[in-house]
Design a protein around this motif. Structure first.
Motif, PDB file in Angstrom:
ATOM      1  N   MET A 165      12.265  61.044  36.152  1.00 51.66           N
ATOM      2  CA  MET A 165      11.910  59.642  36.365  1.00 51.66           C
ATOM      3  C   MET A 165      10.840  59.242  35.346  1.00 51.66           C
ATOM      4  SD  MET A 165      10.920  57.772  39.988  1.00 51.66           S
ATOM      5  CE  MET A 165      11.831  59.014  40.899  1.00 51.66           C
ATOM      6  N   VAL A 166      11.262  58.878  34.176  1.00 52.73           N
ATOM      7  CA  VAL A 166      10.367  58.685  33.038  1.00 52.73           C
ATOM      8  C   VAL A 166       9.308  57.622  33.320  1.00 52.73           C
ATOM      9  CG1 VAL A 166      10.232  58.135  30.585  1.00 52.73           C
ATOM     10  CG2 VAL A 166      12.251  59.298  31.482  1.00 52.73           C
ATOM     11  N   GLY A 167       8.044  57.986  33.097  1.00 55.34           N
ATOM     12  CA  GLY A 167       6.931  57.044  33.224  1.00 55.34           C
ATOM     13  C   GLY A 167       6.380  56.898  34.618  1.00 55.34           C
ATOM     14  N   PHE A 168       7.160  57.242  35.632  1.00 54.61           N
ATOM     15  CA  PHE A 168       6.729  57.025  37.015  1.00 54.61           C
ATOM     16  C   PHE A 168       5.616  57.998  37.376  1.00 54.61           C
ATOM     17  CE2 PHE A 168       7.181  57.426  41.671  1.00 54.61           C
ATOM     18  CZ  PHE A 168       7.089  56.084  42.019  1.00 54.61           C
ATOM     19  N   ASN A 169       4.471  57.451  37.770  1.00 52.47           N
ATOM     20  CA  ASN A 169       3.288  58.265  38.089  1.00 52.47           C
ATOM     21  C   ASN A 169       2.955  59.255  36.972  1.00 52.47           C
ATOM     22  OD1 ASN A 169       2.751  57.020  40.558  1.00 52.47           O
ATOM     23  ND2 ASN A 169       4.128  58.399  41.665  1.00 52.47           N
ATOM     24  N   GLY A 170       3.161  58.799  35.740  1.00 52.91           N
ATOM     25  CA  GLY A 170       2.761  59.599  34.586  1.00 52.91           C
ATOM     26  C   GLY A 170       3.750  60.661  34.141  1.00 52.91           C
ATOM     27  N   ILE A 171       4.962  60.705  34.703  1.00 47.34           N
ATOM     28  CA  ILE A 171       5.953  61.704  34.274  1.00 47.34           C
ATOM     29  C   ILE A 171       6.317  61.442  32.814  1.00 47.34           C
ATOM     30  CG2 ILE A 171       8.304  62.561  34.603  1.00 47.34           C
ATOM     31  CD1 ILE A 171       8.011  61.916  37.579  1.00 47.34           C
ATOM     32  N   PRO A 172       6.157  62.443  31.948  1.00 46.54           N
ATOM     33  CA  PRO A 172       6.343  62.198  30.503  1.00 46.54           C
ATOM     34  C   PRO A 172       7.811  62.163  30.083  1.00 46.54           C
ATOM     35  CG  PRO A 172       5.746  64.490  30.873  1.00 46.54           C
ATOM     36  CD  PRO A 172       5.673  63.806  32.226  1.00 46.54           C
ATOM     37  N   PHE A 173       8.066  61.462  29.005  1.00 43.74           N
ATOM     38  CA  PHE A 173       9.360  61.503  28.329  1.00 43.74           C
ATOM     39  C   PHE A 173       9.535  62.911  27.767  1.00 43.74           C
ATOM     40  CE2 PHE A 173      11.821  60.573  24.350  1.00 43.74           C
ATOM     41  CZ  PHE A 173      12.982  60.106  24.962  1.00 43.74           C
ATOM     42  N   PRO A 174      10.680  63.562  28.011  1.00 45.51           N
ATOM     43  CA  PRO A 174      10.783  64.992  27.702  1.00 45.51           C
ATOM     44  C   PRO A 174      11.074  65.360  26.251  1.00 45.51           C
ATOM     45  CG  PRO A 174      12.768  64.231  28.802  1.00 45.51           C
ATOM     46  CD  PRO A 174      11.827  63.072  28.790  1.00 45.51           C
ATOM     47  N   TYR A 175      11.264  64.381  25.389  1.00 51.13           N
ATOM     48  CA  TYR A 175      11.614  64.685  24.000  1.00 51.13           C
ATOM     49  C   TYR A 175      10.575  64.098  23.057  1.00 51.13           C
ATOM     50  CZ  TYR A 175      16.145  65.429  26.257  1.00 51.13           C
ATOM     51  OH  TYR A 175      17.143  65.832  27.089  1.00 51.13           O
ATOM     52  N   SER A 176      10.465  64.711  21.882  1.00 55.04           N
ATOM     53  CA  SER A 176       9.526  64.205  20.877  1.00 55.04           C
ATOM     54  C   SER A 176      10.227  64.057  19.537  1.00 55.04           C
ATOM     55  CB  SER A 176       8.333  65.147  20.739  1.00 55.04           C
ATOM     56  OG  SER A 176       8.767  66.455  20.406  1.00 55.04           O
TER      57      SER A 176
END
Length: 308
Positions: A297-308
């Protein structure tokens, strides 16, 4: 939070994509990601990953086919208009497919999910002290600062998530009925719902697929079997009628392990669904059940985007 294995398949879960910047408590959880950030993320997916449709991913996992590194599918839950306005053009620009799971009872309405309604009430009340006295729980809250308001929202949400919908709705109505509100509640793009015309336009794009997320966003495991079946089958029938074709992908409201069970999965299978991803954090590998897929859940409560 577990470390994600980005060599396994990842399903990203978004809710909304906003064009606005908020300085109060609105969107404090990050449920709506800013469109500039979303654009950066989708650009990364298109250049550095293997973006596929959820249907393609489900079929590959079911057949236990080998998947390229960084295989990823994009999904959305709920019924927010800002997905149509802000997300779809970006996805089309970068040719990234997505699946939208829609709470059909919210389309063409001004309905707000109860958790968002609580956020609106606390954000816009003029009260400085409130009392929550329900379910054998009684507490006085001071809500002068944003930090205090966010703490109250999170605590009350955690209490109300454990009760059935009718009880929760009655508590919400009783809890907020004495509040004094600002003369004018600021309207934002966080709570506006999609229309059927917008959904039909989304559905006509070959990149996008639409599935149900129940009619009323009710937690299925809290319902009796008949009620759960009405929410599942009813939302499927509504989408099929409005869009004019078969629907066979679903997602569970709330989506944690306690929010669905084998009875719910049996209803889904009996009615022609081939998959229903959860909202449990994690990645997916060949052979995983299509009815227990994990999402990020990207962005929700600070959950990071998993790719760079």
């Amino acid at each position: 939070m577990e470390v994600l294995n980005t060599q396994e398949a990842i399903i990203l879960l978004y809710h909304g994509v906003t064009s606005e910047n908020y300085c109060g408590i609105e969107n404090y959880s990050g449920k709506h990601i800013h469109k500039d950030v979303f654009k950066q993320q989708i650009s990364v997916l298109s250049k550095a990953c293997n973006p596929v449709s959820l249907r393609t991913l489900v079929n590959a996992l079911k057949e236990e086919l080998p998947l390229p590194s960084k295989t990823v599918a994009v999904t959305f839950d709920d019924c927010f208009e800002n997905v149509y306005i802000n997300a779809c053009p970006i996805l089309e620009k970068y040719n990234v497919p997505a699946t939208m799971f829609i709470t059909t009872g919210f389309v063409n309405t001004k309905r707000i999910i109860w958790a968002d309604m609580l956020e609106v009430a606390i954000a816009n009340t003029l009260e400085e002290v409130i009392v929550f006295d329900f379910l054998k729980f009684s507490k006085k809250y001071y809500i002068i600062s944003s930090v205090e308001k966010i703490k109250v929202i999170n605590e009350i949400k955690s209490i109300l998530k454990s009760v059935d919908e009718n009880t929760r709705d009655k508590i919400m109505e009783s809890f907020t009925e004495g509040f004094e509100f600002r003369d004018e509640i600021v309207e934002t793009d966080l709570y506006r719902n999609l229309t059927w015309d917008q959904l039909r336009e989304i559905d006509r794009c070959s990149l996008f697929e639409i599935g149900p997320h129940t009619i009323n966003h009710r937690v299925l495991s809290f319902l009796d079997i008949k009620e759960a079946e009405r929410e599942i089958v009813g939302s499927k029938n509504i989408l099929e009628r409005e869009l004019g074709h078969n629907i066979d992908l679903f997602s569970y409201p709330e989506g944690q392990r306690e929010h669905y069970n084998e009875n719910i999965i049996s209803i889904l299978k009996e009615n022609g669904f081939i998959s229903s991803p959860s909202a449990i954090y994690g990645s997916n590998k060949p052979g995983d059940s299509p009815f227990h897929l994990k999402r990020v859940m990207v962005g929700f409560n600070g959950i990071p985007f998993p790719y760079s």
